[in-house]
Design a protein around this motif. Structure first.
Motif, mmCIF file in Angstrom:
data_model
loop_
_atom_site.group_PDB
_atom_site.id
_atom_site.type_symbol
_atom_site.label_atom_id
_atom_site.label_comp_id
_atom_site.label_asym_id
_atom_site.label_seq_id
_atom_site.Cartn_x
_atom_site.Cartn_y
_atom_site.Cartn_z
ATOM 1 N N SER A 3 0.840 -1.184 0.162
ATOM 2 C CA SER A 3 0.039 -0.006 0.073
ATOM 3 C C SER A 3 0.893 1.412 -0.003
ATOM 4 C CB SER A 3 -0.908 0.013 1.202
ATOM 5 O OG SER A 3 -1.532 1.310 1.246
ATOM 6 N N ILE A 4 0.476 2.278 -0.676
ATOM 7 C CA ILE A 4 1.209 3.572 -0.689
ATOM 8 C C ILE A 4 1.228 4.213 0.686
ATOM 9 C CG2 ILE A 4 0.798 4.444 -3.332
ATOM 10 C CD1 ILE A 4 -1.468 5.852 -2.252
ATOM 11 N N GLY A 13 3.647 6.461 5.551
ATOM 12 C CA GLY A 13 3.090 6.034 7.004
ATOM 13 C C GLY A 13 4.035 5.130 7.659
ATOM 14 N N PRO A 14 3.692 4.542 8.949
ATOM 15 C CA PRO A 14 2.733 5.117 9.578
ATOM 16 C C PRO A 14 2.894 6.423 10.026
ATOM 17 C CG PRO A 14 4.031 3.617 10.743
ATOM 18 C CD PRO A 14 4.421 3.547 9.543
ATOM 19 N N ASP A 65 -7.722 -0.864 -6.187
ATOM 20 C CA ASP A 65 -7.885 -2.026 -6.612
ATOM 21 C C ASP A 65 -7.398 -3.067 -5.300
ATOM 22 O OD1 ASP A 65 -9.003 -1.421 -9.065
ATOM 23 O OD2 ASP A 65 -7.052 -1.826 -10.092
ATOM 24 N N ASN A 66 -6.373 -2.890 -5.022
ATOM 25 C CA ASN A 66 -5.768 -3.908 -4.087
ATOM 26 C C ASN A 66 -6.352 -3.602 -2.496
ATOM 27 O OD1 ASN A 66 -3.926 -5.209 -5.606
ATOM 28 N ND2 ASN A 66 -2.510 -3.606 -5.681
ATOM 29 N N LEU A 73 2.267 13.294 -3.592
ATOM 30 C CA LEU A 73 2.455 12.305 -2.448
ATOM 31 C C LEU A 73 1.876 10.835 -3.026
ATOM 32 C CD1 LEU A 73 1.544 14.235 0.811
ATOM 33 C CD2 LEU A 73 3.676 13.639 0.102
ATOM 34 N N ILE A 74 0.869 10.846 -3.672
ATOM 35 C CA ILE A 74 0.406 9.601 -4.056
ATOM 36 C C ILE A 74 1.405 8.939 -5.132
ATOM 37 C CG2 ILE A 74 -1.425 8.439 -5.481
ATOM 38 C CD1 ILE A 74 -3.561 10.447 -4.462
ATOM 39 N N LEU A 75 1.947 9.991 -5.858
ATOM 40 C CA LEU A 75 2.834 9.433 -7.061
ATOM 41 C C LEU A 75 4.123 9.129 -6.303
ATOM 42 C CD1 LEU A 75 4.153 9.523 -9.849
ATOM 43 C CD2 LEU A 75 4.820 11.774 -9.514
ATOM 44 N N LEU A 76 4.850 9.719 -5.581
ATOM 45 C CA LEU A 76 6.168 9.432 -4.905
ATOM 46 C C LEU A 76 5.943 8.264 -3.799
ATOM 47 C CD1 LEU A 76 6.507 10.724 -1.689
ATOM 48 C CD2 LEU A 76 6.532 12.902 -2.734
ATOM 49 N N SER A 77 4.731 8.060 -3.247
ATOM 50 C CA SER A 77 4.659 6.977 -2.445
ATOM 51 C C SER A 77 4.684 5.599 -3.302
ATOM 52 C CB SER A 77 3.239 7.145 -1.724
ATOM 53 O OG SER A 77 2.966 8.052 -1.043
ATOM 54 N N GLY A 78 3.919 5.772 -4.499
ATOM 55 C CA GLY A 78 3.744 4.548 -5.477
ATOM 56 C C GLY A 78 5.374 4.261 -5.829
ATOM 57 N N LEU A 79 6.058 5.206 -5.833
ATOM 58 C CA LEU A 79 7.554 4.976 -6.548
ATOM 59 C C LEU A 79 8.315 4.272 -5.563
ATOM 60 C CD1 LEU A 79 8.426 8.266 -8.408
ATOM 61 C CD2 LEU A 79 7.073 6.064 -9.149
ATOM 62 N N GLY A 80 7.842 4.743 -4.077
ATOM 63 C CA GLY A 80 8.655 4.174 -3.047
ATOM 64 C C GLY A 80 8.059 2.847 -2.723
#
Lengths: 223, 289
Positions: free
Chosen positions: A4-5, A10-11, B29-30, B144-151
């Motif tokens: 999950s992103i 997070g957390p 989706d997940n 943030l959504i973009l960079l979290s997905g890359l992370g």
């Protein structure tokens, strides 16, 4: 398993360490839930990196905060020792070597109000995730990141089907099922991880079945 | 199919969607939820971040041994005098990163990104750019959504734990994520975001994790400040047209291989690097006896 992103961003937690602070708080909280009921004293025996570095990372404050029911993002976490004293909860810290356990592992011993002693061993896995690996001397594997049912029951035929059929009748899909026991015919544990929250009526019904000792529902809480 | 930068980009091209939206839809989706619920959960993290970039800039917070207490406040006072060498923006970003590190060490509330030890880098870059350029909150959330997905790709294929991969895996990956987010905020396209990500990671390849006395303070605070700057300059290099003949998947694999080849002493054990210096040992002894 997809990531999950919100496991990356997070957390949201009290610092300084997701494994040594956030994970420790979560471990304490889940252990207290599994101990079930109220207790007046807790011993924390720390293993591995927990034992070596707990003072610098507030692992001790976090564990006490956890058994008091605080979450890993509760700003009162650093004050947990005082709060425990106010509530009359005694606690102590020690060091232990648990062969084969992960680096960040604690044995948490609860002295229950009724006089029973419960021993729960769990590891912090990093990123705030945990796994309870032993309950009262019996190996188990409880991650507590999905809605989970933890049943302690007699090791005899038919118990598992009673439990699963009760869960099924509440319309809940079983994602993961694990069974463990120490010795034939004694106590056994059944763990069910589900996709959705398990209604409390399930545990109520199951606890009335002869042979079932206790049923605990664990809700991982919002992300 | 495994999650890689390549698979994300293929997905994005096939569906004609920007990368951040592919990541958002994968999340739904997940793990369920809706665009609104994901945006709202990310917005609540953005709020925690905006608090932690400011909190220690105005007041020194006590930390174990007080190794970094007051560092963000001093940096802020220095910047306010208006005579910095590297300029307003870079100094603002460094102060913001230092503040998060100090809040974290002082047992305050932070949002790990991707870890607690590296929690200053993404907030420093994203929030400071947001303020400086008056960027709407929705766009910050998309970054943030973009960079979290890359992370997440790094978590899937390598590691973000200092104990496994050294500081390059924690602060380095945070810098790479922040660089991609900065390019997004500047209006760059997805390929430019990925170039910035790769450049930032290449810049930090090999950095070891060597915390004094095992505390998440020194050099963590300094590395949060310097890696936030790495993110900014990597974003500028990419926006200026620099490309690099290495794919982000390759850069992450290289980082992971380097991390695994680091001796144990240089992976968060406080046994090597600056943690093993005489001064560091002295500090360790004065705190823990």
């Amino acid at each position: 398993m997809p990531i999950s992103i919100f496991d990356v961003t997070g957390p949201v937690m009290i610092g300084p360490s997701s494994s040594h602070t956030a994970g420790a708080a979560r471990l304490g909280r889940m252990a207290a839930l599994i101990a079930g009921g109220s207790f007046f004293k807790v011993d924390f025996l720390l293993h591995g990196s927990f034992a070596r570095t707990y003072r610098g990372h507030g692992t001790d404050f976090a564990l006490v905060a956890g058994v008091l029911g605080m979450r890993e993002d509760d700003e009162n976490l650093p004050r947990s020792f005082e709060i425990a004293k106010d509530r009359g909860l005694e606690f102590s810290f020690g060091v232990i070597d648990i062969p084969g356990a992960g680096e960040n592992t604690a044995l948490i011993r609860f002295y229950m109000d009724g006089g029973k002693i419960r021993e729960i061993v769990g590891s912090s896995l990093g990123g705030g995730r945990i796994c309870i690996i032993r309950v009262d001397g019996i190996e188990t594997e409880l991650y507590c990141d999905n809605p989970t049912l933890f049943a302690v029951h007699r090791d005899r035929p038919g118990m598992l089907s009673r439990i699963t059929s009760e869960v099924a009748s509440s319309g809940i899909n079983i994602a993961v099922l694990r069974c463990t026991r120490k010795e034939k015919g004694n106590l056994a544990y059944t763990i069910i991880e589900a996709d959705d929250e398990i209604p409390s009526s399930v545990s109520g019904t199951l606890e009335k079945i002869p042979g079932i000792v206790s049923v605990i529902l664990i809700s991982p809480g919002g992300k | 199919m495994s999650l890689t930068f390549e698979s994300l980009m293929e997905d994005s091209e096939e569906r004609g969607l920007p990368l951040w939206r592919v990541i958002l839809e994968n999340e739904i989706d997940n793990f369920g939820g809706s665009e609104e619920s994901v945006r709202s959960a990310m917005k609540s993290r953005l709020k925690i971040m905006s608090e932690s970039v400011k909190k220690a800039a105005t007041q020194a917070l006590p930390t174990v041994g007080n190794l970094i207490s007051g560092s963000a406040k001093r940096a802020e006072e220095y910047r306010e005098k208006g005579n910095t060498l590297s300029g307003e923006l870079i100094n603002k970003v460094m102060t913001a990163a230092l503040s998060c590190s100090e809040v974290n060490a002082a047992m305050g509330r932070i949002c790990a990104c991707p870890t607690a030890g590296s929690c200053g880098i993404v907030p420093a870059v994203i929030i400071t750019l947001g303020e400086e350029r008056d960027i709407p909150e929705d766009k910050l959330v998309e970054a943030l959504i973009l960079l979290s997905g890359l992370g997440a790709v790094v978590v899937e294929n390598a590691t973000v734990a200092g104990a496994e991969g050294g500081c390059q895996a924690e602060c380095g990956v945070a810098a790479a994520m922040a660089a991609a987010g900065a390019v997004y905020l500047a209006g760059g396209d997805d390929n430019t975001c990925l170039s910035a990500f790769t450049i930032a990671l290449v810049n930090v390849m090999g950095l070891v994790c060597d915390p004094i006395a095992g505390l998440v303070q020194i050099p963590c605070a300094q590395r949060n400040a310097s890696q936030a700057v790495n993110a900014l300059i990597s974003a500028d290099l990419a926006l200026g047209g620099m490309t690099i003949p290495v794919t982000p998947d390759e850069a992450v694999a290289a980082m992971y291989a380097v991390g695994k080849s680091l001796p144990r002493e240089l992976r968060e054990t406080a046994l090597g690097g600056i943690a093993a210096t005489e001064s560091a040992r002295h500090i360790e002894k004065s705190i823990f006896g």
